[in-house]
Design a protein around this motif. Structure first.
Motif, PDB file in Angstrom:
ATOM      1  N   SER A   1       0.849  -1.192   0.000  1.00  0.00           N
ATOM      2  CA  SER A   1       0.000   0.000   0.000  1.00  0.00           C
ATOM      3  C   SER A   1       0.880   1.235   0.000  1.00  0.00           C
ATOM      4  O   SER A   1       2.073   1.171   0.308  1.00  0.00           O
ATOM      5  N   ALA A   2       0.270   2.346  -0.339  1.00  0.00           N
ATOM      6  CA  ALA A   2       0.962   3.632  -0.340  1.00  0.00           C
ATOM      7  C   ALA A   2      -0.048   4.723  -0.042  1.00  0.00           C
ATOM      8  O   ALA A   2      -1.249   4.568  -0.286  1.00  0.00           O
ATOM      9  N   ALA A   3       0.441   5.836   0.493  1.00  0.00           N
ATOM     10  CA  ALA A   3      -0.448   6.926   0.889  1.00  0.00           C
ATOM     11  C   ALA A   3       0.063   8.245   0.325  1.00  0.00           C
ATOM     12  O   ALA A   3       1.274   8.421   0.116  1.00  0.00           O
ATOM     13  N   ASN A   4      -0.893   9.147   0.063  1.00  0.00           N
ATOM     14  CA  ASN A   4      -0.593  10.506  -0.415  1.00  0.00           C
ATOM     15  C   ASN A   4       0.332  10.495  -1.644  1.00  0.00           C
ATOM     16  O   ASN A   4       1.451  10.997  -1.631  1.00  0.00           O
ATOM     17  N   ILE A   5      -0.178   9.868  -2.705  1.00  0.00           N
ATOM     18  CA  ILE A   5       0.591   9.734  -3.946  1.00  0.00           C
ATOM     19  C   ILE A   5       0.197  10.853  -4.888  1.00  0.00           C
ATOM     20  O   ILE A   5      -0.988  11.046  -5.194  1.00  0.00           O
ATOM     21  N   GLN A   6       1.175  11.598  -5.359  1.00  0.00           N
ATOM     22  CA  GLN A   6       0.946  12.633  -6.355  1.00  0.00           C
ATOM     23  C   GLN A   6       1.835  12.325  -7.556  1.00  0.00           C
ATOM     24  O   GLN A   6       3.045  12.149  -7.422  1.00  0.00           O
ATOM     25  N   LEU A   7       1.224  12.252  -8.736  1.00  0.00           N
ATOM     26  CA  LEU A   7       1.940  11.760  -9.911  1.00  0.00           C
ATOM     27  C   LEU A   7       1.502  12.534 -11.144  1.00  0.00           C
ATOM     28  O   LEU A   7       0.302  12.770 -11.345  1.00  0.00           O
ATOM     29  N   MET A   8       2.491  12.918 -11.966  1.00  0.00           N
ATOM     30  CA  MET A   8       2.171  13.545 -13.241  1.00  0.00           C
ATOM     31  C   MET A   8       1.990  12.434 -14.277  1.00  0.00           C
ATOM     32  O   MET A   8       2.933  11.738 -14.628  1.00  0.00           O
ATOM     33  N   VAL A   9       0.764  12.267 -14.744  1.00  0.00           N
ATOM     34  CA  VAL A   9       0.452  11.163 -15.650  1.00  0.00           C
ATOM     35  C   VAL A   9       0.442  11.590 -17.115  1.00  0.00           C
ATOM     36  O   VAL A   9       0.194  10.776 -18.000  1.00  0.00           O
ATOM     37  N   GLY A  10       0.693  12.837 -17.369  1.00  0.00           N
ATOM     38  CA  GLY A  10       0.732  13.346 -18.732  1.00  0.00           C
ATOM     39  C   GLY A  10       1.107  14.817 -18.711  1.00  0.00           C
ATOM     40  O   GLY A  10       1.202  15.432 -17.635  1.00  0.00           O
ATOM     41  N   PRO A  11       1.328  15.416 -19.862  1.00  0.00           N
ATOM     42  CA  PRO A  11       1.659  16.844 -19.907  1.00  0.00           C
ATOM     43  C   PRO A  11       0.535  17.690 -19.312  1.00  0.00           C
ATOM     44  O   PRO A  11      -0.579  17.741 -19.835  1.00  0.00           O
ATOM     45  N   GLY A  12       0.802  18.321 -18.186  1.00  0.00           N
ATOM     46  CA  GLY A  12      -0.197  19.164 -17.538  1.00  0.00           C
ATOM     47  C   GLY A  12      -1.297  18.397 -16.844  1.00  0.00           C
ATOM     48  O   GLY A  12      -2.340  18.972 -16.527  1.00  0.00           O
ATOM     49  N   VAL A  13      -1.120  17.104 -16.583  1.00  0.00           N
ATOM     50  CA  VAL A  13      -2.149  16.281 -15.935  1.00  0.00           C
ATOM     51  C   VAL A  13      -1.561  15.709 -14.649  1.00  0.00           C
ATOM     52  O   VAL A  13      -0.568  14.961 -14.689  1.00  0.00           O
TER      53      VAL A  13
ATOM     54  N   LYS B   1     -20.335  17.402 -14.071  1.00  0.00           N
ATOM     55  CA  LYS B   1     -20.889  16.111 -14.465  1.00  0.00           C
ATOM     56  C   LYS B   1     -20.563  15.114 -13.368  1.00  0.00           C
ATOM     57  O   LYS B   1     -19.428  15.037 -12.897  1.00  0.00           O
ATOM     58  N   SER B   2     -21.534  14.339 -12.949  1.00  0.00           N
ATOM     59  CA  SER B   2     -21.319  13.377 -11.872  1.00  0.00           C
ATOM     60  C   SER B   2     -22.064  12.089 -12.192  1.00  0.00           C
ATOM     61  O   SER B   2     -22.947  12.053 -13.052  1.00  0.00           O
ATOM     62  N   GLY B   3     -21.670  11.036 -11.493  1.00  0.00           N
ATOM     63  CA  GLY B   3     -22.314   9.753 -11.718  1.00  0.00           C
ATOM     64  C   GLY B   3     -21.795   8.708 -10.751  1.00  0.00           C
ATOM     65  O   GLY B   3     -20.909   8.968  -9.924  1.00  0.00           O
ATOM     66  N   ALA B   4     -22.367   7.509 -10.849  1.00  0.00           N
ATOM     67  CA  ALA B   4     -21.967   6.426  -9.944  1.00  0.00           C
ATOM     68  C   ALA B   4     -20.712   5.707 -10.435  1.00  0.00           C
ATOM     69  O   ALA B   4     -19.902   5.251  -9.623  1.00  0.00           O
ATOM     70  N   GLN B   5     -20.523   5.616 -11.758  1.00  0.00           N
ATOM     71  CA  GLN B   5     -19.377   4.859 -12.272  1.00  0.00           C
ATOM     72  C   GLN B   5     -19.027   5.338 -13.673  1.00  0.00           C
ATOM     73  O   GLN B   5     -19.911   5.646 -14.468  1.00  0.00           O
ATOM     74  N   ILE B   6     -17.720   5.387 -13.961  1.00  0.00           N
ATOM     75  CA  ILE B   6     -17.265   5.760 -15.282  1.00  0.00           C
ATOM     76  C   ILE B   6     -15.930   5.063 -15.562  1.00  0.00           C
ATOM     77  O   ILE B   6     -15.085   4.916 -14.668  1.00  0.00           O
ATOM     78  N   ASP B   7     -15.793   4.570 -16.795  1.00  0.00           N
ATOM     79  CA  ASP B   7     -14.523   3.976 -17.228  1.00  0.00           C
ATOM     80  C   ASP B   7     -13.689   5.047 -17.902  1.00  0.00           C
ATOM     81  O   ASP B   7     -14.204   5.820 -18.728  1.00  0.00           O
ATOM     82  N   THR B   8     -12.421   5.085 -17.559  1.00  0.00           N
ATOM     83  CA  THR B   8     -11.553   6.133 -18.090  1.00  0.00           C
ATOM     84  C   THR B   8     -10.146   5.584 -18.324  1.00  0.00           C
ATOM     85  O   THR B   8      -9.755   4.573 -17.744  1.00  0.00           O
ATOM     86  N   MET B   9      -9.403   6.265 -19.190  1.00  0.00           N
ATOM     87  CA  MET B   9      -8.018   5.911 -19.477  1.00  0.00           C
ATOM     88  C   MET B   9      -7.109   6.932 -18.803  1.00  0.00           C
ATOM     89  O   MET B   9      -7.162   8.115 -19.129  1.00  0.00           O
ATOM     90  N   ILE B  10      -6.297   6.475 -17.864  1.00  0.00           N
ATOM     91  CA  ILE B  10      -5.336   7.321 -17.160  1.00  0.00           C
ATOM     92  C   ILE B  10      -3.962   6.688 -17.317  1.00  0.00           C
ATOM     93  O   ILE B  10      -3.794   5.484 -17.061  1.00  0.00           O
ATOM     94  N   LEU B  11      -2.991   7.459 -17.735  1.00  0.00           N
ATOM     95  CA  LEU B  11      -1.658   6.928 -18.049  1.00  0.00           C
ATOM     96  C   LEU B  11      -0.860   6.638 -16.781  1.00  0.00           C
ATOM     97  O   LEU B  11       0.157   7.258 -16.497  1.00  0.00           O
ATOM     98  N   MET B  12      -1.366   5.667 -16.016  1.00  0.00           N
ATOM     99  CA  MET B  12      -0.631   5.184 -14.844  1.00  0.00           C
ATOM    100  C   MET B  12      -1.045   3.750 -14.579  1.00  0.00           C
ATOM    101  O   MET B  12      -2.122   3.303 -15.013  1.00  0.00           O
ATOM    102  N   GLU B  13      -0.172   3.013 -13.892  1.00  0.00           N
ATOM    103  CA  GLU B  13      -0.407   1.626 -13.541  1.00  0.00           C
ATOM    104  C   GLU B  13      -0.122   1.435 -12.062  1.00  0.00           C
ATOM    105  O   GLU B  13       0.533   2.282 -11.433  1.00  0.00           O
ATOM    106  N   PRO B  14      -0.586   0.328 -11.469  1.00  0.00           N
ATOM    107  CA  PRO B  14      -0.325   0.105 -10.037  1.00  0.00           C
ATOM    108  C   PRO B  14       1.162   0.119  -9.677  1.00  0.00           C
ATOM    109  O   PRO B  14       1.531   0.571  -8.603  1.00  0.00           O
TER     110      PRO B  14
END
Length: 414
Positions: free
Chosen positions: A198-210, A276-289
């Protein structure tokens, strides 16, 4: 008249058969000419046969080298297994490790890992052992007296070293990392070898300006809690996404597929704001576990292709926590190349017949091998702790030993 018609029909039938045979004969002749033409080209394939260039002397030394190398691996690894069983038997009993898991999950991956790790030691011992034996039997003297130069004598040694280097690199770069995953899971389960899960308080740049932020991430369930994703354009916030839970989809065909639960997306367009809000959404984020949780020895579970991809991705993100991955990537190449260096040193040291047998050579060989492994460990630590260039740090032992190999090679004919 009837007889004449019968005679003409027989003649016509005979002519048709003759023409068919003649046409078939022409086709067969063309086929034979075509076949002979291509067979003429195929005769050059014999020059691609590597065994064509190996003389009896080469085959003799290669068989001695490879055979002694395999024998030394079996001997030393067998002793290592006995000591490891004696050390871990209590833990296996305490955690009720099944015999099948011990044999196939642990020791089936333990053997190739340590065989590849200490391959330079095995190469050096093999060369020293069988070359000293040949020198003691005056075989090397006979070869040199027959007009074989020391340079020519080294050719089968280098061919054997090339075979071993290629096999070691293939195992270390693509086979052993997969086995290390199974071995590490076994150690975590049955040897109580704690891993970072496990890890806590992770901040990561997953793309240019993201920028992604996760308050808590559990690597066992591949689930993060307290997630947010901010997108910037020209140093201005244009989108802000939050989710109570985000889960990595490990069965998806894509590598970066995540599912966000209880999400909210705020999009800023000038002075306007869309929510925009909802219960569930699939998304592509440039990071892995593996980008979020780092455990000890994690770099050893990645193939060289995966290592190169991971290093490039982390460098693009501006991360500096990739030194251990770069060290592992370059070490696999440097360790394979060491087979050539230690082969030249071993052959140069042990090719002369001396009084006292091979004991002195084996002592020198073991000392040099352990010194090489010690230098590898020190240089890798120096790269990680002192910010030295990883490639240079990993290759320092090889550079030093290339100088030693050149000196031994120059002195061997004398």
């Amino acid at each position: 008249m009837i007889n004449q018609d019968k005679d003409f029909s027989k003649i016509r039938e005979h002519v048709k058969k003759y023409r068919r045979r003649r046409a078939l004969s022409r086709k067969w002749s063309k086929f034979c000419a075509f076949f002979k033409k291509w067979m003429g080209w195929l005769r050059y394939l014999k020059y691609l046969n590597p065994f064509r260039y190996l003389k009896r002397l080469d085959r003799y030394i290669i068989s001695k080298f490879i055979g002694t190398y395999i024998y030394s691996i079996i001997l030393i690894i067998s002793i290592s297994i006995v000591f490891d069983v004696n050390e871990n038997l209590a833990k296996f009993s305490t955690f009720n490790a099944p015999l099948k898991a011990i044999v196939f999950d642990y020791y089936a991956n333990f053997v190739p890992y340590f065989a590849n790790l200490f391959s330079p030691l095995f190469v050096f011992i093999a060369v020293i052992f069988f070359t000293s034996k040949m020198a003691g039997n005056s075989e090397v003297i006979a070869m040199l007296a027959a007009g074989v130069s020391f340079k020519r004598l080294l050719r089968p040694y280098l061919i054997s070293a090339a075979i071993i280097a290629i096999v070691n690199f293939g195992l270390g770069a693509y086979v052993i990392p997969k086995g290390n995953i199974v071995k590490m899971d076994f150690e975590a389960k049955y040897k109580d070898k704690k891993r970072t899960l496990s890890a806590a308080n992770i901040q990561l740049m997953v793309g240019p300006g993201v920028i992604a932020y996760i308050q808590q991430f559990d690597n066992r369930s591949k689930t993060g809690y307290g997630f947010s994703l901010d997108k910037f354009e020209n140093k201005k916030l244009v989108s802000h996404m939050t989710a109570s839970t985000i889960r990595y989809d490990s069965i998806s065909e894509s590598r970066n597929h995540w599912t966000a639960l209880n999400y909210k997306i705020r999009t800023l367009k000038g002075l306007r704001e869309e929510i925009k809000s909802g219960a569930q959404i699939d998304t592509m984020i440039l990071m892995e576990p593996m980008d979020l949780v780092f455990s000890e020895g994690q770099q050893e579970t990645l193939t060289s292709t995966e290592l190169a991809r991971y290093i490039n991705k982390q460098i693009e993100r501006g991360s500096t926590n990739v030194v251990q991955y770069e060290v592992e990537y370059h070490k696999r190449i440097a360790t394979s190349f060491a087979s050539f260096i230690l082969t030249v040193i071993g052959a140069s040291l042990s090719s002369r017949k001396r009084k006292g047998g091979m004991g002195l050579y084996l002592g020198i060989g073991l000392a040099l091998s352990f010194t090489y492994i010690l230098l590898q460990t020190i240089s890798a630590t120096f790269a990680i702790q002192a910010d030295a260039p990883p490639m240079l740090a990993v290759w320092i032992p090889n550079i030093l030993y290339i100088i030693i190999a050149y000196f031994c090679y120059r002195q061997a004919p004398n």
